[in-house]
Design a protein around this motif. Sequence first.
Motif, mmCIF file in Angstrom:
data_model
loop_
_atom_site.group_PDB
_atom_site.id
_atom_site.type_symbol
_atom_site.label_atom_id
_atom_site.label_comp_id
_atom_site.label_asym_id
_atom_site.label_seq_id
_atom_site.Cartn_x
_atom_site.Cartn_y
_atom_site.Cartn_z
ATOM 1 N N THR A 1 0.841 -1.194 0.000
ATOM 2 C CA THR A 1 0.000 0.000 0.000
ATOM 3 C C THR A 1 0.880 1.250 0.000
ATOM 4 O OG1 THR A 1 -0.084 -0.058 2.411
ATOM 5 C CG2 THR A 1 -1.888 -1.135 1.220
ATOM 6 N N SER B 1 -9.922 -3.444 0.785
ATOM 7 C CA SER B 1 -9.619 -2.145 0.164
ATOM 8 C C SER B 1 -8.558 -1.363 0.935
ATOM 9 C CB SER B 1 -10.893 -1.304 0.084
ATOM 10 O OG SER B 1 -11.328 -0.936 1.390
ATOM 11 N N TYR C 1 -8.625 2.250 0.128
ATOM 12 C CA TYR C 1 -8.291 2.789 -1.191
ATOM 13 C C TYR C 1 -9.352 2.397 -2.214
ATOM 14 C CZ TYR C 1 -3.660 3.754 0.726
ATOM 15 O OH TYR C 1 -2.616 4.234 1.475
ATOM 16 N N ASP C 2 -9.470 3.213 -3.263
ATOM 17 C CA ASP C 2 -10.421 2.972 -4.337
ATOM 18 C C ASP C 2 -9.951 1.813 -5.213
ATOM 19 O OD1 ASP C 2 -10.862 3.892 -7.504
ATOM 20 O OD2 ASP C 2 -12.651 4.050 -6.243
ATOM 21 N N TYR D 1 -7.696 2.708 -8.129
ATOM 22 C CA TYR D 1 -6.332 3.065 -7.752
ATOM 23 C C TYR D 1 -5.517 1.816 -7.397
ATOM 24 C CZ TYR D 1 -2.412 5.310 -5.382
ATOM 25 O OH TYR D 1 -1.153 5.711 -5.019
ATOM 26 N N ILE D 2 -6.155 0.876 -6.716
ATOM 27 C CA ILE D 2 -5.457 -0.366 -6.381
ATOM 28 C C ILE D 2 -5.100 -1.123 -7.658
ATOM 29 C CG2 ILE D 2 -5.634 -2.562 -5.152
ATOM 30 C CD1 ILE D 2 -7.675 -1.207 -3.285
#
Length: 592
Positions: free
Chosen positions: A55, A88, A91-92, A95-96
Amino acid sequence: MMKHFTILASMLSLAGMLMPAQAQETVRLVFSPDKAVSKSENTPQRIGAAGCVTTPDGLTQWCVPTQNTKANSMSRAAPLFEVHALPSHGYDAGYIAHLFTQSGQFGVVEADVVTTTRPVDTMELAIGSDSTTQINDPYFASYQLNRYFAIPSKAGAGSGIIDLWNAVGMPAVLEVKDPIDLIFIDSEFETSKEVDYHSGRSLTTTALIKGGPFQKPNDDFSVRPEVDDVCDAHGLQVIATASAKVNNKFGGVGITNNVNRHALRALTCGTGFLSDSANALLFLAGKPFQDSNLVTPYAGKPGIINMSLGSKTNSCPVYMQNAVDEAIKAGFTIVVSAGNEGATTSSKSPANCRGVIVVGALDTDGTIASYSNTGKEVDVMAQGSWIPIPCEDKDDDALYCFSSGTSFSTPVVSGVLAVVKRETGVDDATLKLALMLSSEQVRDARCDVADTCGAGRLNASGVMGFARLAAAGGLNRIEHALGAKTECDQLWLLDHFGQKARLCNLYKVTFMNGVLLNNASYQLVSIPKEASWDTATPTVINTFTKGEVLLESLTPDTLQYGMQVCENGACGDVLMMNTGKATSESKPVACK
C-alpha cells in the motif's frame, strides 16, 4: 381492453440489498496476465513479495496467489483473466488496480465494475381477446402490428418485421426446424408459457445477500429462492421480446420461434459484475475461464448473443474486449443495449467495446426515447418503449406487461438477426453491413447530427434483402456497363453516341449495392487471377466516395478484384468483387 393498468413497483431499491458484497470494504480486481504493460518510470513502485503490492502508506500489502501472476500464467489452459477480491484498506478499486498494473508483475489489472440490467418503467394491462389477423395473440393485432412490426413507411417506429416474415415465409419463423441458437446473457429467467428454454447456466458471482459469499458458476440457471420474491423477470422478458411464442392466444409475439433459447444468468436481481458477463462470452467461445470446470460446456452452435445490460466505464475494459473478440472469432454476433441514462454510450460497457452491435431505443412514435443513450458507438435504433412482455409469475392471470428501455429494443434487433442468419448463413461482418446499409432514417431531427443514432432505424426486411444479396455474391460487383440493357438499347446507344470501343470496354462498379456508408470511402484493389487473397499484396486501383462508378481499363479475365471499406484513413478487410458479368464471355451482344 386496456382500461386496467397498474404501475409496478420500482426495482431500484434492490440495488442496496443486492450490491456486490462489501463494496466499501472489499474490492474486486480483474487480472489479465497475458497483456504486458510497461512500468511507468514516473510512478514510484512499492513491490513486496512475489504476488504482492504494498500500500502507498507502506503499512500493509495486497496479495494474490502467486500462480496467478503474469510470470506463472503461460499455460494454454489458463483463463484469459482471473478475478480476486481483496480488502480495500481504504483505497479505491481503480487506484489499487493501477498499482498492480504498474508493478509490472500482473499484466493489466482493472477494477471489476458493477453491471445492471433494469427496465425504465413497466406496467400491467388487462389482456383483451380480439384479434383480426391469422395471429391469435391479443396484443399482436391491437398493438405490435401498428408499431414496430409495421413497415417503415407506415409507422414512425416501424421496423418491417411483417415484411421480414413475408420474405421468409411464416413456417420459417413459427416452426422449430433447424433452429438457430439465440443466447441471452441477462438476469432472472423466470418460467413462462411464452418461452421454452433449450439450455442455461448460472455464471453470476453476485452475493445473494449483502456481505455474503460470492456465488459460483453452475448449471442451474433458475431463480434463486433467496431472491425470488424481490427480483423482477428481466431475463425472461428480454427473451420474450425476441422469441415469445406465436399463436398461443396469450399476450404479444416475438420475432421468431425458430430458435434454441439459451439462458446465461450473469446477474442476480439485475445486479452483477462485468467480469461475469465476460466469462459468459468465454463460455460460449469454448475458452477456459475462472471455475469453468464447474459448468457443462456449451453444446450449441455460434449464433446471436443478446446482452441487455451495461456497466459504467470510460472505456471497454481489457478483459471484456478480450472476451468479445473471442466470441466473435468463434462465429457469434453480439448485440448489446446502448443504456438508459439519456447520455452517451461512450461511458457504457460493453456498448463501448469494439465489434459489438449497439442498439438505441425509439419511442412508439419513432423519436428518440428520452432515456436512450446515443453516440458514435450506436449502430441502429429500434422501438424500446412499451414493448409487450410477460409479467412475472402472471401466466395464469389475464394480465400482460409493457416495459421500456434499451433492454427491449436490443432483442428486437437480435431476433431479426437470428432470422436473417438462419436463412442466409452470413457471417458477423455481413450482418453488420446489412444492418448499416438497410436502415431507415429516424424521424427525429436530433438524429440528423452525426454520431447520434448510428445508421438509423432498423429495417428488418432490408437486412434480409442485403444479406441474401451478399450471400449470392451480389453486394459488390463489376459488370459490363451495357450488360443490363437489351440488345436493342445497346445498338441504339452505340449508333447515337458512337465510340463503340470505349462503351464496350466500360464497366459499372457497384460497392455495397450502391449505398455509401456514412463517413466512408471505398477502395478498389486487385490481384492476379492465379493469386490468393490470403498471401498476395493487393494493388490499389483507386478510392471512391460513391456507391457506383463507371471505369475503363479493367481486366476481369486476368485479375481478381476486391474492395475495402475505409474510414479515417484506415481500410478494413478485402471483400471480393463479383466479376461474373464482366468477363469477355459475358460481353454485351452488340459488342461482340
